[in-house]
Motif scaffolding. Sequence first.
Motif, PDB file in Angstrom:
ATOM      1  N   PRO A 196      -7.449  -1.326   2.681  1.00 22.20           N
ATOM      2  CA  PRO A 196      -7.314   0.135   2.039  1.00 22.20           C
ATOM      3  C   PRO A 196      -6.479  -0.241   0.711  1.00 22.20           C
ATOM      4  O   PRO A 196      -6.211  -1.155  -0.151  1.00 22.20           O
ATOM      5  N   VAL A 197      -6.737   1.012  -0.224  1.00 25.77           N
ATOM      6  CA  VAL A 197      -6.782   1.096  -1.517  1.00 25.77           C
ATOM      7  C   VAL A 197      -5.454   1.557  -1.779  1.00 25.77           C
ATOM      8  O   VAL A 197      -5.242   3.116  -1.085  1.00 25.77           O
ATOM      9  N   LEU A 198      -4.516   0.692  -2.374  1.00 25.11           N
ATOM     10  CA  LEU A 198      -2.729   1.961  -2.617  1.00 25.11           C
ATOM     11  C   LEU A 198      -2.731   2.123  -4.274  1.00 25.11           C
ATOM     12  O   LEU A 198      -2.897   0.732  -5.069  1.00 25.11           O
ATOM     13  N   TYR A 199      -2.913   2.992  -4.262  1.00 23.55           N
ATOM     14  CA  TYR A 199      -2.678   3.598  -6.150  1.00 23.55           C
ATOM     15  C   TYR A 199      -1.303   3.536  -6.140  1.00 23.55           C
ATOM     16  O   TYR A 199      -0.486   4.356  -4.704  1.00 23.55           O
ATOM     17  N   SER A 200      -0.223   2.711  -6.878  1.00 17.19           N
ATOM     18  CA  SER A 200       0.626   2.997  -6.905  1.00 17.19           C
ATOM     19  C   SER A 200       1.303   2.965  -8.380  1.00 17.19           C
ATOM     20  O   SER A 200       0.572   3.047  -9.222  1.00 17.19           O
ATOM     21  N   PHE A 201       3.244   3.689  -8.452  1.00 16.94           N
ATOM     22  CA  PHE A 201       2.730   3.105  -9.742  1.00 16.94           C
ATOM     23  C   PHE A 201       4.313   2.249  -9.718  1.00 16.94           C
ATOM     24  O   PHE A 201       5.268   2.683  -8.936  1.00 16.94           O
ATOM     25  N   ARG A 202       4.954   1.138 -10.499  1.00 17.70           N
ATOM     26  CA  ARG A 202       5.183  -0.005  -9.841  1.00 17.70           C
ATOM     27  C   ARG A 202       7.352   0.974  -9.927  1.00 17.70           C
ATOM     28  O   ARG A 202       7.921   0.428  -9.069  1.00 17.70           O
ATOM     29  N   ARG A 203       7.541   1.489 -11.321  1.00 16.64           N
ATOM     30  CA  ARG A 203       8.625   2.063 -11.001  1.00 16.64           C
ATOM     31  C   ARG A 203       9.261   3.157 -10.368  1.00 16.64           C
ATOM     32  O   ARG A 203      10.163   4.231 -10.475  1.00 16.64           O
ATOM     33  N   MET A 212      -8.420   7.642  -7.717  1.00 14.44           N
ATOM     34  CA  MET A 212      -7.294   8.388  -7.545  1.00 14.44           C
ATOM     35  C   MET A 212      -7.329   9.617  -7.352  1.00 14.44           C
ATOM     36  O   MET A 212      -6.537  10.277  -6.358  1.00 14.44           O
ATOM     37  N   LEU A 213      -7.383  10.602  -8.319  1.00 12.69           N
ATOM     38  CA  LEU A 213      -7.868  12.421  -8.283  1.00 12.69           C
ATOM     39  C   LEU A 213      -8.377  12.404  -7.608  1.00 12.69           C
ATOM     40  O   LEU A 213      -8.483  13.940  -6.271  1.00 12.69           O
ATOM     41  N   GLU A 214      -9.803  11.873  -7.137  1.00 16.98           N
ATOM     42  CA  GLU A 214     -11.061  12.973  -6.399  1.00 16.98           C
ATOM     43  C   GLU A 214     -10.004  11.887  -4.572  1.00 16.98           C
ATOM     44  O   GLU A 214     -10.402  12.982  -3.980  1.00 16.98           O
ATOM     45  N   ALA A 215      -9.371  10.760  -4.427  1.00 18.53           N
ATOM     46  CA  ALA A 215      -9.084  10.841  -3.098  1.00 18.53           C
ATOM     47  C   ALA A 215      -7.125  12.370  -2.744  1.00 18.53           C
ATOM     48  O   ALA A 215      -7.680  12.114  -1.715  1.00 18.53           O
ATOM     49  N   SER A 216      -6.691  12.563  -3.672  1.00 19.43           N
ATOM     50  CA  SER A 216      -5.542  12.936  -3.586  1.00 19.43           C
ATOM     51  C   SER A 216      -5.567  13.870  -5.198  1.00 19.43           C
ATOM     52  O   SER A 216      -4.705  13.398  -5.621  1.00 19.43           O
ATOM     53  N   PRO A 217      -6.336  15.049  -4.646  1.00 23.31           N
ATOM     54  CA  PRO A 217      -5.785  15.914  -6.133  1.00 23.31           C
ATOM     55  C   PRO A 217      -4.713  16.204  -6.913  1.00 23.31           C
ATOM     56  O   PRO A 217      -4.491  16.857  -7.902  1.00 23.31           O
ATOM     57  N   LYS A 218      -3.656  15.731  -5.812  1.00 23.73           N
ATOM     58  CA  LYS A 218      -2.660  16.804  -6.016  1.00 23.73           C
ATOM     59  C   LYS A 218      -1.991  15.148  -7.139  1.00 23.73           C
ATOM     60  O   LYS A 218      -0.923  15.805  -7.455  1.00 23.73           O
ATOM     61  N   ARG A 267     -10.697   4.209   2.183  1.00 21.78           N
ATOM     62  CA  ARG A 267     -12.504   4.014   1.624  1.00 21.78           C
ATOM     63  C   ARG A 267     -13.367   4.638   2.809  1.00 21.78           C
ATOM     64  O   ARG A 267     -14.333   4.283   2.966  1.00 21.78           O
ATOM     65  N   ASP A 268     -12.714   5.122   4.150  1.00 18.06           N
ATOM     66  CA  ASP A 268     -14.088   6.201   4.489  1.00 18.06           C
ATOM     67  C   ASP A 268     -14.379   7.535   4.461  1.00 18.06           C
ATOM     68  O   ASP A 268     -14.169   8.498   5.103  1.00 18.06           O
ATOM     69  N   GLY A 269     -12.945   8.309   3.372  1.00 18.80           N
ATOM     70  CA  GLY A 269     -12.832   9.627   3.400  1.00 18.80           C
ATOM     71  C   GLY A 269     -11.510   9.703   3.709  1.00 18.80           C
ATOM     72  O   GLY A 269     -10.880  11.547   3.874  1.00 18.80           O
ATOM     73  N   SER A 270     -10.693   9.339   4.838  1.00 22.20           N
ATOM     74  CA  SER A 270      -9.274   9.247   5.293  1.00 22.20           C
ATOM     75  C   SER A 270      -7.911   8.803   4.500  1.00 22.20           C
ATOM     76  O   SER A 270      -8.549   7.632   3.685  1.00 22.20           O
ATOM     77  N   VAL A 271      -7.428   9.885   3.527  1.00 19.70           N
ATOM     78  CA  VAL A 271      -6.195   9.003   3.021  1.00 19.70           C
ATOM     79  C   VAL A 271      -4.547   9.587   3.449  1.00 19.70           C
ATOM     80  O   VAL A 271      -4.903  10.624   4.127  1.00 19.70           O
TER      81      VAL A 271
END
Length: 221
Positions: free
Chosen positions: A9-16, A48-54, A63-67
Amino acid sequence: MTETAPSVPVLYSFRRCPYAMRARMALWIAGETVELREVKLAAKPPEMLEASPKGTVPVLDFRDGSVIDESLAIMRWALHRNDPEGWLAGDDEALIARNDGPFKRALDRYKYPTRYPDEAGGDEETFRLDHRTHGLAVLHDLDARLGSSGQLCGDSRTLADIALFPFVRQFANTDREWFDAQGLPHVQEWLEGHLASELFASVMPKFAPWKAGDEPVLFGP
């Protein structure tokens, strides 16, 4: 690691970000490998915004449409797959809800009073200190709880500790000299223990903000 980036999976993250911190710690302790994409919050990637618009981190994209785009849900997903330290035994919903609700509200207004001009009513300093007092009241309750055990739900760290720790860290760092002078010996010892842990160090390396075309960064134990 034997995984290739497309298989994880892909993890979109922000370190802090404290929400992203706790998600990364749960993924790490569960032995999950992800492709880490560090996000610059002022320039969020369209992927990221496509995966989770919030538009908030963390986001776990399969990567399969589930988030999964809530930090606690990511933690619980990972731990239900593998929970080597028994963290789910400390999934104290009331304790976590107080942290994520009243304490986080006080923390935001203490740390960032200029974001709430309508609430501050023109007196930002009084507003800020009032909310510091609200947050401190929560920490005094945690201190009493930690006085009878090393961690929030017993002698060993669990989900509750990892869910709360990044927010207590942020509160403490807002004015560390003031925080260290408060009568919170058990909270301070607990906080220092988590800050010094191998787990925390493992999830805090610095990465450049991700952009399409970058080489994948695999993140995991």
